[in-house]
Design a protein around this motif. Structure first.
Motif, short mmCIF file in Angstrom:
data_model
loop_
_atom_site.label_atom_id
_atom_site.label_comp_id
_atom_site.label_asym_id
_atom_site.label_seq_id
_atom_site.Cartn_x
_atom_site.Cartn_y
_atom_site.Cartn_z
N ASN A 35 56.62 48.95 68.11
CA ASN A 35 55.70 48.42 67.11
C ASN A 35 55.21 49.52 66.16
OD1 ASN A 35 54.23 46.40 65.91
ND2 ASN A 35 52.50 46.56 67.32
N SER A 36 56.13 50.37 65.72
CA SER A 36 55.72 51.52 64.91
C SER A 36 55.16 51.11 63.55
CB SER A 36 56.90 52.48 64.71
OG SER A 36 57.97 51.85 64.03
N ALA A 37 55.47 49.90 63.08
CA ALA A 37 54.93 49.46 61.79
C ALA A 37 53.41 49.33 61.84
CB ALA A 37 55.55 48.12 61.40
N SER A 38 52.85 49.16 63.04
CA SER A 38 51.40 49.01 63.14
C SER A 38 50.68 50.34 63.40
CB SER A 38 51.06 48.03 64.27
OG SER A 38 51.34 48.62 65.53
N TRP A 39 51.45 51.42 63.58
CA TRP A 39 50.81 52.72 63.81
C TRP A 39 50.10 53.17 62.53
CZ3 TRP A 39 55.62 55.73 66.00
CH2 TRP A 39 55.97 55.18 67.25
N PRO A 40 48.91 53.73 62.64
CA PRO A 40 48.24 54.28 61.45
C PRO A 40 49.12 55.35 60.80
CG PRO A 40 46.75 54.21 63.33
CD PRO A 40 48.12 53.87 63.84
N HIS A 42 52.09 55.13 60.14
CA HIS A 42 53.43 55.04 60.76
C HIS A 42 53.72 56.23 61.66
CE1 HIS A 42 54.57 51.43 58.59
NE2 HIS A 42 54.06 51.98 57.51
N GLN A 120 48.33 57.21 66.01
CA GLN A 120 48.29 56.46 67.27
C GLN A 120 48.60 57.42 68.42
OE1 GLN A 120 48.06 52.89 67.50
NE2 GLN A 120 47.90 53.17 69.70
#
Length: 195
Positions: A35-40, A42, A120
């Motif tokens: 779910n790297s798209a949701s990491w601050p 990226h 993250q």
């Protein structure tokens, strides 16, 4: 517990450690890799003790199209800062791997410090009983041997809660069993693990 076969054949067909064992100690960190798209920004920072599977997770993330920087805490600050910016500009997930959290890194660039602080944090937790058992079985299987259930239960109850300790015990037990021409039994592991 689940054992995940990771797609590393194209990276190195001779690898034997291509299975990541997922238990409560590492499940949250592993799930976050998808779910790297949701990491601050990226970007995520994967931290954990030695031999805890950080490199396996990082290689898996790289096969999914992400960018990985291993030992990120040792990279020169300017280089790390530029790679962070380049990955963000390209929209690529960036996984920084380290044995320690960014708060323990020696960072003097304020912009880099703030970016790392906002990233993250993915932490591999302490070794649990399930992972200790499965790792020992795997390390012995990789050496072409096994351990009886009584000996396995004895080890899991008493072994130091560290991935390195489990691997070292597997090496010692296998070497001693080979030297003595015996199986890995309770009496053998008792000699390696004084009570």
């Amino acid at each position: 517990m689940k054992q995940i076969a990771l797609p590393f054949d194209e990276l190195n067909p001779d690898r034997t450690d291509d299975c990541l064992i997922v238990t409560a100690s590492n499940a949250v960190a592993f799930a976050a890799l998808g779910n790297s798209a949701s990491w601050p920004g990226h970007c995520a920072i994967l931290v954990g003790p030695p031999r805890s599977g950080k490199s396996l997770m990082a290689r898996y993330f790289a096969t999914q199209g992400g960018q990985v920087i291993d030992d990120a805490d040792r990279l020169p600050e300017e280089k790390l800062f530029h790679q962070w910016n380049a990955a963000k500009s390209a929209g690529i997930g960036l996984l920084l791997v380290s044995s320690s959290a960014p708060a323990d890194w020696d960072i003097s660039l304020p912009d880099l410090r703030s970016r790392l602080g906002a990233s993250q944090l993915l932490e591999i937790g302490p070794l649990d009983d399930e992972l200790a058992e499965q790792l020992l079985l795997k390390f012995l299987r990789d050496r072409g041997t096994s351990i009886g259930p009584e000996a396995l239960a004895f080890v899991v109850r008493r072994i130091e809660r560290s991935h390195v300790a489990v691997e070292n015990l597997a090496k010692m037990a296998n070497a001693l069993a080979l030297a003595e021409g015996t199986a890995i039994t309770l009496p053998l592991v008792r000699r390696l693990m004084p009570t």
